[in-house]
Design a protein around this motif. Structure first.
Motif, PDB file in Angstrom:
ATOM      1  N   PRO A 125     -10.705  -5.221   8.519  1.00 32.96           N
ATOM      2  CA  PRO A 125      -9.929  -4.004   8.246  1.00 32.96           C
ATOM      3  C   PRO A 125     -10.851  -2.819   7.989  1.00 32.96           C
ATOM      4  O   PRO A 125     -10.913  -2.269   6.881  1.00 32.96           O
ATOM      5  N   SER A 128      -9.621   0.564   6.306  1.00 28.52           N
ATOM      6  CA  SER A 128      -9.335   0.464   4.868  1.00 28.52           C
ATOM      7  C   SER A 128     -10.582   0.109   4.072  1.00 28.52           C
ATOM      8  O   SER A 128     -10.761   0.566   2.941  1.00 28.52           O
ATOM      9  N   ASP A 138      -6.804   2.633   0.154  1.00 30.58           N
ATOM     10  CA  ASP A 138      -6.676   3.434   1.366  1.00 30.58           C
ATOM     11  C   ASP A 138      -5.448   4.331   1.191  1.00 30.58           C
ATOM     12  O   ASP A 138      -4.336   3.834   0.992  1.00 30.58           O
ATOM     13  N   THR A 141      -1.716   3.849   3.218  1.00 35.02           N
ATOM     14  CA  THR A 141      -0.613   2.922   2.948  1.00 35.02           C
ATOM     15  C   THR A 141      -0.477   2.678   1.453  1.00 35.02           C
ATOM     16  O   THR A 141      -1.393   2.958   0.676  1.00 35.02           O
ATOM     17  N   GLN A 158      -3.338  -4.611  -0.890  1.00 35.71           N
ATOM     18  CA  GLN A 158      -2.957  -3.625   0.120  1.00 35.71           C
ATOM     19  C   GLN A 158      -2.948  -4.281   1.499  1.00 35.71           C
ATOM     20  O   GLN A 158      -3.898  -4.967   1.874  1.00 35.71           O
ATOM     21  N   ASP A 159      -1.874  -4.059   2.238  1.00 36.67           N
ATOM     22  CA  ASP A 159      -1.741  -4.561   3.617  1.00 36.67           C
ATOM     23  C   ASP A 159      -2.019  -6.055   3.745  1.00 36.67           C
ATOM     24  O   ASP A 159      -2.625  -6.510   4.728  1.00 36.67           O
ATOM     25  N   TRP A 161      -4.028  -7.838   1.981  1.00 34.46           N
ATOM     26  CA  TRP A 161      -5.369  -8.177   1.499  1.00 34.46           C
ATOM     27  C   TRP A 161      -5.413  -8.023  -0.020  1.00 34.46           C
ATOM     28  O   TRP A 161      -4.715  -7.181  -0.582  1.00 34.46           O
ATOM     29  N   ARG A 184      -7.706 -12.868   2.072  1.00 37.98           N
ATOM     30  CA  ARG A 184      -6.374 -12.940   2.659  1.00 37.98           C
ATOM     31  C   ARG A 184      -6.211 -14.352   3.199  1.00 37.98           C
ATOM     32  O   ARG A 184      -6.875 -14.740   4.150  1.00 37.98           O
TER      33      ARG A 184
END
Length: 198
Positions: A125, A128, A138, A141, A158-159, A161, A184
């Motif tokens: 990622p 980010s 980040d 988001t 986040q996302d 992770w 993750r």
């Protein structure tokens, strides 16, 4: 006389007490609130770091030397290690992903993304990570943030992770991470920063 000795002893004790008071450290200023620190960290547009990166996906893993240079939206990332393609040079921005291997092979866009995924075992990622590595979320988001008593990021989600921060170093009035772990599922990514430059 005994009275004079007692007075002199009292005066010496008072002087010792006063000098001890004079050398007491000043109380530290309270840490800057996270609501103020976060936008300042996200606004850092230029930095350079040198350190180490280790990644594991289940039983597979690798480690690499890491050099990351960020200038506005453009990142230049050098990995030096026994990777599948040896060392790697990555150029990344909102509109560009380019990978150059140690053999001089340059891949762009989807081909670069596929090569990174095949070699690393995951899609890094990068967009980010540029913020996470500074100890910030980040801004693109939503995120769940947990901060420590010093108003530094302790954990970030986040996302899909999770980023855990272990150690910080003070660089030009900013607390920046020395160590972070990005996870993750079965994927674990550890970054150790040896030197920061803002």
């Amino acid at each position: 006389s005994r009275t004079r000795l007692r007075e002199r002893g009292g005066a010496l004790a008072l002087l010792a007490l006063l000098s001890a008071c004079a050398t007491l450290p000043k109380p530290a200023a309270p840490p800057i609130a996270w609501a103020q620190r976060l936008p300042a960290l996200q606004a850092i547009s230029h930095f350079e770091l040198q350190g180490r990166l280790a990644a594991a996906t289940g039983t597979e893993g690798f480690s690499a030397g890491l050099r990351w240079r960020q200038q506005d939206e453009h990142a230049t990332i050098d990995l030096s290690a026994p990777l599948g393609f040896g060392a790697a040079h990555i150029e990344q921005s909102a509109t560009l992903l380019q990978l150059t291997t140690s053999k001089g092979l340059t891949l762009d866009s989807d081909a670069a993304s596929d090569a990174l995924r095949a070699t690393l075992g995951f899609d890094p990622p990068l967009a980010s990570l540029r913020f996470w590595i500074l100890g910030a979320s980040d801004p693109a988001t939503s995120a769940q943030e947990s901060v420590d008593a010093q108003q530094r990021l302790a954990r970030l989600q986040q996302d899909g992770w999770q980023v855990d921060y272990g150690e910080y170093v003070l660089v030009q009035q900013q607390w920046l991470p020395r160590r972070l772990n990005v996870t993750r599922g079965a994927l674990r990514l550890r970054v150790v920063v040896d030197a920061w430059q803002l």
